[in-house]
Write an enzyme that holds these catalytic residues in place. Structure first.
Site, PDB file in Angstrom:
ATOM      1  N   HIS A 119      50.236  38.500  50.097  1.00 25.88           N
ATOM      2  CA  HIS A 119      50.502  39.800  49.644  1.00 25.88           C
ATOM      3  C   HIS A 119      50.776  40.746  50.644  1.00 25.88           C
ATOM      4  O   HIS A 119      50.578  41.948  50.395  1.00 25.88           O
ATOM      5  CB  HIS A 119      49.376  40.152  48.696  1.00 25.88           C
ATOM      6  CG  HIS A 119      49.357  39.375  47.441  1.00 25.88           C
ATOM      7  ND1 HIS A 119      48.221  39.354  46.540  1.00 25.88           N
ATOM      8  CD2 HIS A 119      50.149  38.634  46.872  1.00 25.88           C
ATOM      9  CE1 HIS A 119      48.433  38.426  45.498  1.00 25.88           C
ATOM     10  NE2 HIS A 119      49.559  37.994  45.566  1.00 25.88           N
ATOM     11  N   SER A 186      40.229  35.549  41.076  1.00 27.81           N
ATOM     12  CA  SER A 186      40.106  35.826  39.572  1.00 27.81           C
ATOM     13  C   SER A 186      40.842  34.743  38.962  1.00 27.81           C
ATOM     14  O   SER A 186      40.969  34.362  37.878  1.00 27.81           O
ATOM     15  CB  SER A 186      39.922  37.027  39.073  1.00 27.81           C
ATOM     16  OG  SER A 186      41.297  37.662  39.299  1.00 27.81           O
TER      17      SER A 186
HETATM   18  N1  APR Z   1      31.768  35.255  46.772  1.00 24.27           N
HETATM   19  C1  APR Z   1      32.703  34.388  45.785  1.00 24.27           C
HETATM   20  N2  APR Z   1      33.450  35.215  44.799  1.00 24.27           N
HETATM   21  C2  APR Z   1      33.308  36.562  44.850  1.00 24.27           C
HETATM   22  C3  APR Z   1      32.478  37.006  45.422  1.00 24.27           C
HETATM   23  C4  APR Z   1      31.577  36.408  46.595  1.00 24.27           C
HETATM   24  N3  APR Z   1      30.558  37.116  47.330  1.00 24.27           N
HETATM   25  N4  APR Z   1      32.297  38.510  44.964  1.00 24.27           N
HETATM   26  C5  APR Z   1      33.237  38.525  43.897  1.00 24.27           C
HETATM   27  N5  APR Z   1      33.939  37.310  43.881  1.00 24.27           N
HETATM   28  C6  APR Z   1      34.737  36.854  43.045  1.00 24.27           C
HETATM   29  C7  APR Z   1      34.952  37.694  41.571  1.00 24.27           C
HETATM   30  O1  APR Z   1      34.002  37.121  40.583  1.00 24.27           O
HETATM   31  C8  APR Z   1      36.148  37.609  41.097  1.00 24.27           C
HETATM   32  O2  APR Z   1      36.542  36.448  40.173  1.00 24.27           O
HETATM   33  O3  APR Z   1      36.111  37.416  43.465  1.00 24.27           O
HETATM   34  C9  APR Z   1      36.966  37.542  42.201  1.00 24.27           C
HETATM   35  C10 APR Z   1      38.017  38.569  42.790  1.00 24.27           C
HETATM   36  O4  APR Z   1      38.854  38.799  41.779  1.00 24.27           O
HETATM   37  P1  APR Z   1      40.013  40.025  41.893  1.00 24.27           P
HETATM   38  O5  APR Z   1      39.196  41.276  42.036  1.00 24.27           O
HETATM   39  O6  APR Z   1      40.731  39.759  40.658  1.00 24.27           O
HETATM   40  O7  APR Z   1      40.838  39.689  43.136  1.00 24.27           O
HETATM   41  P2  APR Z   1      41.915  38.823  43.515  1.00 24.27           P
HETATM   42  O8  APR Z   1      41.909  37.368  42.771  1.00 24.27           O
HETATM   43  O9  APR Z   1      42.117  38.604  44.935  1.00 24.27           O
HETATM   44  O10 APR Z   1      43.205  39.489  43.064  1.00 24.27           O
HETATM   45  C11 APR Z   1      44.499  39.097  43.042  1.00 24.27           C
HETATM   46  O11 APR Z   1      45.465  41.103  42.218  1.00 24.27           O
HETATM   47  O12 APR Z   1      45.244  43.256  42.384  1.00 24.27           O
HETATM   48  C12 APR Z   1      45.754  42.415  43.007  1.00 24.27           C
HETATM   49  O13 APR Z   1      47.502  42.048  44.851  1.00 24.27           O
HETATM   50  C13 APR Z   1      45.908  42.087  44.522  1.00 24.27           C
HETATM   51  O14 APR Z   1      45.821  40.339  45.840  1.00 24.27           O
HETATM   52  C14 APR Z   1      45.221  40.730  44.749  1.00 24.27           C
HETATM   53  C15 APR Z   1      45.495  40.024  43.418  1.00 24.27           C
END
Ligand code: APR
Length: 252
Positions: A119, A186
C-alpha cells in the site's frame, strides 16, 4: 507461551516463509489501526474524506495535513518486538518475504529487507497532477516545482490499483511458500486478504496472529489470538529452543 510442537518443527524446517502484516503489528508502537471500533482511524475519520483521489482533489491541504500528522506519529514511533521478530525470522529462513499493508516504515527501521510495501509508504511523495519526477519536489510546501501541482503521499488510496511489481511479488511468493503468516490484519481488504488462500491452495501452512478474530481465524491451520509483539518473539524463542534440542539430541 507454548506452541504445538508440530508447528515449531514446521517453522524450523520451512524453506520459504511469507509474512503478511497489517496495522495491528504497529499498534504496540502506539500507532492507530484502521478498524478498531474505538481507536481505529476509520472510527474517527471517513476514509472517503481522506484516503481517495476525489478527497484530495476537493481539498488537497486537508488531506496533506492529515498525512503530515500520521507521518510525524510514524517517525516518533519505534519498531516493537513484533517488527524485530520478523526481521530475525527473515535472517533465519532460506527464503522469506515480508508483505506489508503498512505505510509507516517501521518494518524497514526494524531491519527487514526482503519486503514489499503493498500500500505504499507515507514517507514518500508523488506529484498528483502529472506524476513528475521527484527531484523537483518542494516537500515542505507540498508542491511539485516542475508543474506547480500538489504533492500527494505515495500510498494506495481506496479505489486505486496496488503497485503491480509489489503485488506480483507477493502473489508469487504466496503461491510458492511453505508457511504463510497473517499478522495484525483484519483480513477484509483485498487483494491482500486473498493471499493466504493462494498459499493454502498450494499446500502451505497458514498461521494467523491477531488480537481479534477475523474471517481467516476459522480457516487458518493455526490461529493465535493476542498481541503480535508478544506472540512473535515467543515463537522465535520456541524455534531457537527446538534447534538447541535438535542439535543436542540429534535427529527426531
Ligand atoms: N497484535 C496483533 N493484532 C492486533 C494488535 C496487536 N497488538 N492490535 C490490533 N490488532 C488487530 C486488530 O484486531 C485488527 O483485526 O489488527 C487488525 C487491524 O486491522 P485493520 O485496522 O483493519 O488494519 P489492516 O488490516 O491493516 O487494514 C488493511 O485497510 O484501511 C486500509 O490501506 C489501509 O492497509 C490498510 C488496509
Amino acid at each position: 507461551m507454548n506452541f504445538p510442537s508440530s508447528l515449531v518443527t514446521s517453522l524450523r524446517d520451512a524453506q520459504r516463509i511469507v509474512a503478511l502484516t497489517g496495522a495491528g503489528i504497529s499498534a504496540e508502537s502506539g500507532l492507530s489501526t484502521f478498524r478498531d471500533a474505538q481507536t481505529g482511524l476509520w472510527s474517527k475519520f471517513k476514509p472517503e474524506q481522506l484516503a481517495t483521489a476525489e478527497a484530495f482533489q476537493r481539498d488537497p491541504k486537508f488531506v496533506q495535513d492529515w498525512y503530515a500528522l500520521r507521518r510525524e506519529q510514524a517517525l516518533k514511533a519505534e519498531p516493537n518486538a513484533g517488527h524485530l521478530a520478523l526481521a530475525e525470522m527473515e535472517k533465519r529462513a532460506p527464503e522469506f518475504l515480508l508483505v506489508t499493508q503498512n505505510v509507516d516504515g517501521l518494518h524497514a527501521r526494524a531491519g527487514s529487507n526482503r519486503m514489499v510495501e503493498l500500500h505504499g509508504n507515507i514517507h514518500r511523495f508523488r506529484c498528483f497532477e502529472n506524476d513528475c519526477a521527484s527531484e523537483n519536489f518542494d516537500i515542505e510546501n507540498g508542491r511539485c516545482r516542475s508543474c506547480g501541482g500538489n504533492l500527494r503521499p505515495d500510498v494506495v488510496w481506496f479505489g486505486e490499483m496496488l503497485p503491480t511489481d509489489a503485488l506480483g511479488k507477493a502473489i508469487d511468493a504466496a503461491e510458492e511458500c511453505d508457511v504463510f503468516f497473517s499478522i495484525g490484519t483484519s483480513s477484509v481488504v483485498y487483494p491482500a486478504a486473498d493471499l493466504w488462500r493462494r498459499a493454502k491452495e498450494r499446500g502451505a501452512i497458514v498461521i494467523e496472529i491477531n488480537k481479534d478474530p477475523t474471517p481467516l481465524t476459522s480457516l487458518a491451520d493455526y490461529s493465535f489470538l493476542g498481541k503480535s509483539g508478544e506472540i512473535l518473539p515467543a515463537l522465535i524463542d520456541a524455534i531457537r529452543n527446538k534447534n538447541k534440542v535438535h542439535e543436542t539430541s540429534g535427529p527426531e
